[in-house]
Design a protein around this motif. Structure first.
Motif, mmCIF file in Angstrom:
data_model
loop_
_atom_site.group_PDB
_atom_site.id
_atom_site.type_symbol
_atom_site.label_atom_id
_atom_site.label_comp_id
_atom_site.label_asym_id
_atom_site.label_seq_id
_atom_site.Cartn_x
_atom_site.Cartn_y
_atom_site.Cartn_z
ATOM 1 N N ASN A 292 -3.665 -10.709 17.258
ATOM 2 C CA ASN A 292 -4.892 -11.256 16.677
ATOM 3 C C ASN A 292 -5.244 -10.469 15.424
ATOM 4 O O ASN A 292 -6.000 -9.504 15.474
ATOM 5 C CB ASN A 292 -6.045 -11.216 17.670
ATOM 6 N N PHE A 293 -4.670 -10.890 14.314
ATOM 7 C CA PHE A 293 -4.826 -10.159 13.065
ATOM 8 C C PHE A 293 -6.290 -10.033 12.648
ATOM 9 O O PHE A 293 -6.770 -8.937 12.379
ATOM 10 C CB PHE A 293 -4.016 -10.815 11.943
ATOM 11 N N ASN A 294 -6.996 -11.143 12.586
ATOM 12 C CA ASN A 294 -8.367 -11.113 12.067
ATOM 13 C C ASN A 294 -9.296 -10.244 12.913
ATOM 14 O O ASN A 294 -10.139 -9.522 12.379
ATOM 15 C CB ASN A 294 -8.927 -12.527 11.944
ATOM 16 N N GLU A 295 -9.129 -10.305 14.206
ATOM 17 C CA GLU A 295 -9.993 -9.522 15.097
ATOM 18 C C GLU A 295 -9.684 -8.024 15.024
ATOM 19 O O GLU A 295 -10.583 -7.191 15.158
ATOM 20 C CB GLU A 295 -9.828 -10.012 16.535
ATOM 21 N N ASN A 296 -8.434 -7.675 14.799
ATOM 22 C CA ASN A 296 -8.017 -6.276 14.870
ATOM 23 C C ASN A 296 -7.791 -5.603 13.521
ATOM 24 O O ASN A 296 -7.523 -4.398 13.469
ATOM 25 C CB ASN A 296 -6.739 -6.174 15.703
ATOM 26 N N LYS A 297 -7.899 -6.331 12.441
ATOM 27 C CA LYS A 297 -7.547 -5.810 11.123
ATOM 28 C C LYS A 297 -8.299 -4.522 10.767
ATOM 29 O O LYS A 297 -7.680 -3.507 10.420
ATOM 30 C CB LYS A 297 -7.797 -6.870 10.055
ATOM 31 N N GLU A 298 -9.588 -4.533 10.815
ATOM 32 C CA GLU A 298 -10.371 -3.361 10.397
ATOM 33 C C GLU A 298 -10.160 -2.173 11.332
ATOM 34 O O GLU A 298 -10.060 -1.026 10.885
ATOM 35 C CB GLU A 298 -11.854 -3.707 10.283
ATOM 36 N N TYR A 299 -10.067 -2.432 12.626
ATOM 37 C CA TYR A 299 -9.817 -1.379 13.610
ATOM 38 C C TYR A 299 -8.482 -0.695 13.322
ATOM 39 O O TYR A 299 -8.396 0.533 13.251
ATOM 40 C CB TYR A 299 -9.833 -1.969 15.017
ATOM 41 N N VAL A 300 -7.441 -1.503 13.135
ATOM 42 C CA VAL A 300 -6.113 -0.952 12.884
ATOM 43 C C VAL A 300 -6.072 -0.230 11.545
ATOM 44 O O VAL A 300 -5.493 0.856 11.441
ATOM 45 C CB VAL A 300 -5.042 -2.063 12.955
ATOM 46 N N LYS A 301 -6.700 -0.791 10.542
ATOM 47 C CA LYS A 301 -6.695 -0.148 9.221
ATOM 48 C C LYS A 301 -7.295 1.254 9.309
ATOM 49 O O LYS A 301 -6.765 2.211 8.745
ATOM 50 C CB LYS A 301 -7.457 -1.003 8.205
ATOM 51 N N GLU A 302 -8.372 1.396 10.046
ATOM 52 C CA GLU A 302 -9.016 2.704 10.212
ATOM 53 C C GLU A 302 -8.133 3.659 11.011
ATOM 54 O O GLU A 302 -8.008 4.842 10.676
ATOM 55 C CB GLU A 302 -10.381 2.532 10.894
ATOM 56 N N LYS A 303 -7.494 3.165 12.069
ATOM 57 C CA LYS A 303 -6.617 4.008 12.888
ATOM 58 C C LYS A 303 -5.387 4.466 12.099
ATOM 59 O O LYS A 303 -4.961 5.619 12.225
ATOM 60 C CB LYS A 303 -6.185 3.274 14.161
ATOM 61 N N ILE A 304 -4.822 3.594 11.288
ATOM 62 C CA ILE A 304 -3.667 3.967 10.472
ATOM 63 C C ILE A 304 -4.076 4.986 9.419
ATOM 64 O O ILE A 304 -3.364 5.970 9.181
ATOM 65 C CB ILE A 304 -3.009 2.723 9.836
ATOM 66 N N LYS A 305 -5.232 4.793 8.823
ATOM 67 C CA LYS A 305 -5.732 5.751 7.831
ATOM 68 C C LYS A 305 -5.886 7.136 8.471
ATOM 69 O O LYS A 305 -5.491 8.149 7.893
ATOM 70 C CB LYS A 305 -7.074 5.263 7.284
ATOM 71 N N LEU A 306 -6.432 7.179 9.659
ATOM 72 C CA LEU A 306 -6.600 8.438 10.383
ATOM 73 C C LEU A 306 -5.235 9.052 10.733
ATOM 74 O O LEU A 306 -5.025 10.260 10.555
ATOM 75 C CB LEU A 306 -7.417 8.206 11.652
ATOM 76 N N LEU A 307 -4.317 8.236 11.195
ATOM 77 C CA LEU A 307 -2.995 8.726 11.563
ATOM 78 C C LEU A 307 -2.283 9.346 10.365
ATOM 79 O O LEU A 307 -1.785 10.474 10.448
ATOM 80 C CB LEU A 307 -2.150 7.596 12.160
ATOM 81 N N ILE A 308 -2.242 8.655 9.250
ATOM 82 C CA ILE A 308 -1.496 9.181 8.110
ATOM 83 C C ILE A 308 -2.194 10.362 7.453
ATOM 84 O O ILE A 308 -1.551 11.142 6.762
ATOM 85 C CB ILE A 308 -1.131 8.091 7.073
ATOM 86 N N SER A 309 -3.479 10.521 7.705
ATOM 87 C CA SER A 309 -4.175 11.685 7.137
ATOM 88 C C SER A 309 -3.672 12.991 7.755
ATOM 89 O O SER A 309 -3.871 14.060 7.184
ATOM 90 C CB SER A 309 -5.689 11.559 7.322
ATOM 91 N N ASN A 310 -3.016 12.909 8.898
ATOM 92 C CA ASN A 310 -2.460 14.092 9.563
ATOM 93 C C ASN A 310 -1.109 14.517 9.002
ATOM 94 O O ASN A 310 -0.565 15.536 9.419
ATOM 95 C CB ASN A 310 -2.307 13.821 11.064
ATOM 96 N N PHE A 311 -0.563 13.741 8.067
ATOM 97 C CA PHE A 311 0.756 14.018 7.517
ATOM 98 C C PHE A 311 0.683 14.050 5.996
ATOM 99 O O PHE A 311 0.122 13.151 5.381
ATOM 100 C CB PHE A 311 1.754 12.952 7.970
ATOM 101 N N PRO A 312 1.255 15.063 5.388
ATOM 102 C CA PRO A 312 1.181 15.171 3.923
ATOM 103 C C PRO A 312 1.996 14.093 3.236
ATOM 104 O O PRO A 312 3.039 13.678 3.742
ATOM 105 C CB PRO A 312 1.775 16.555 3.648
ATOM 106 N N ASP A 313 1.499 13.654 2.111
ATOM 107 C CA ASP A 313 2.251 12.732 1.266
ATOM 108 C C ASP A 313 3.141 13.591 0.387
ATOM 109 O O ASP A 313 2.655 14.391 -0.414
ATOM 110 C CB ASP A 313 1.305 11.889 0.425
ATOM 111 N N LEU A 314 4.423 13.451 0.508
ATOM 112 C CA LEU A 314 5.367 14.305 -0.206
ATOM 113 C C LEU A 314 5.377 14.081 -1.708
ATOM 114 O O LEU A 314 5.914 14.887 -2.449
ATOM 115 C CB LEU A 314 6.770 14.100 0.368
ATOM 116 N N PHE A 315 4.774 12.996 -2.171
ATOM 117 C CA PHE A 315 4.839 12.680 -3.582
ATOM 118 C C PHE A 315 3.551 13.013 -4.320
ATOM 119 O O PHE A 315 3.405 12.680 -5.475
ATOM 120 C CB PHE A 315 5.189 11.205 -3.765
ATOM 121 N N VAL A 316 2.624 13.655 -3.663
ATOM 122 C CA VAL A 316 1.382 14.051 -4.307
ATOM 123 C C VAL A 316 1.388 15.571 -4.408
ATOM 124 O O VAL A 316 1.637 16.274 -3.446
ATOM 125 C CB VAL A 316 0.154 13.587 -3.477
ATOM 126 N N SER A 317 1.118 16.075 -5.606
ATOM 127 C CA SER A 317 1.121 17.536 -5.762
ATOM 128 C C SER A 317 -0.287 18.083 -5.784
ATOM 129 O O SER A 317 -1.240 17.428 -5.926
ATOM 130 C CB SER A 317 1.858 17.917 -7.042
#
Length: 97
Positions: A72-97
């Motif tokens: 259910n994309f429409n129902e879960n979009k904002e929830y997932v977007k926030e969870k993914i943002k939180l998840l990737i914040s725990n890992f450094p982006d190798l291309f940003v100095s």
């Protein structure tokens, strides 16, 4: 293979891009659509997430997020977007100095 869900791999790839999950549209065996009309599947690669340091549990979280959006994309979009943002914040982006 997304054909039973009535959505093309192209469309689902675009939808996942909206929540910062990057996959590749992919033809599946005996694909009815083909490249000229789109594809019936997606490919979830591992190079980008392993390069950033994701472990198995982190990858499971991404797959679970994809499943929520598939169901259910429409129902879960904002929830997932926030969870993914939180998840990737725990890992450094190798291309940003």
């Amino acid at each position: 293979d997304l054909s039973k869900l009535g959505i093309s791999g192209d469309k689902f790839q675009d939808m996942l891009d909206e929540v910062d999950i990057n996959v590749t549209k992919q033809a599946v065996p005996n694909d009815r659509l083909g490249w000229s009309c789109g594809t019936s599947g997606i490919r979830v690669g591992s190079a980008a997430v392993t390069t950033r340091g994701f472990k198995e549990e982190d990858c499971r979280k991404v797959i679970n997020a994809i499943a929520l959006l598939r169901d259910n994309f429409n129902e879960n979009k904002e929830y997932v977007k926030e969870k993914i943002k939180l998840l990737i914040s725990n890992f450094p982006d190798l291309f940003v100095s």
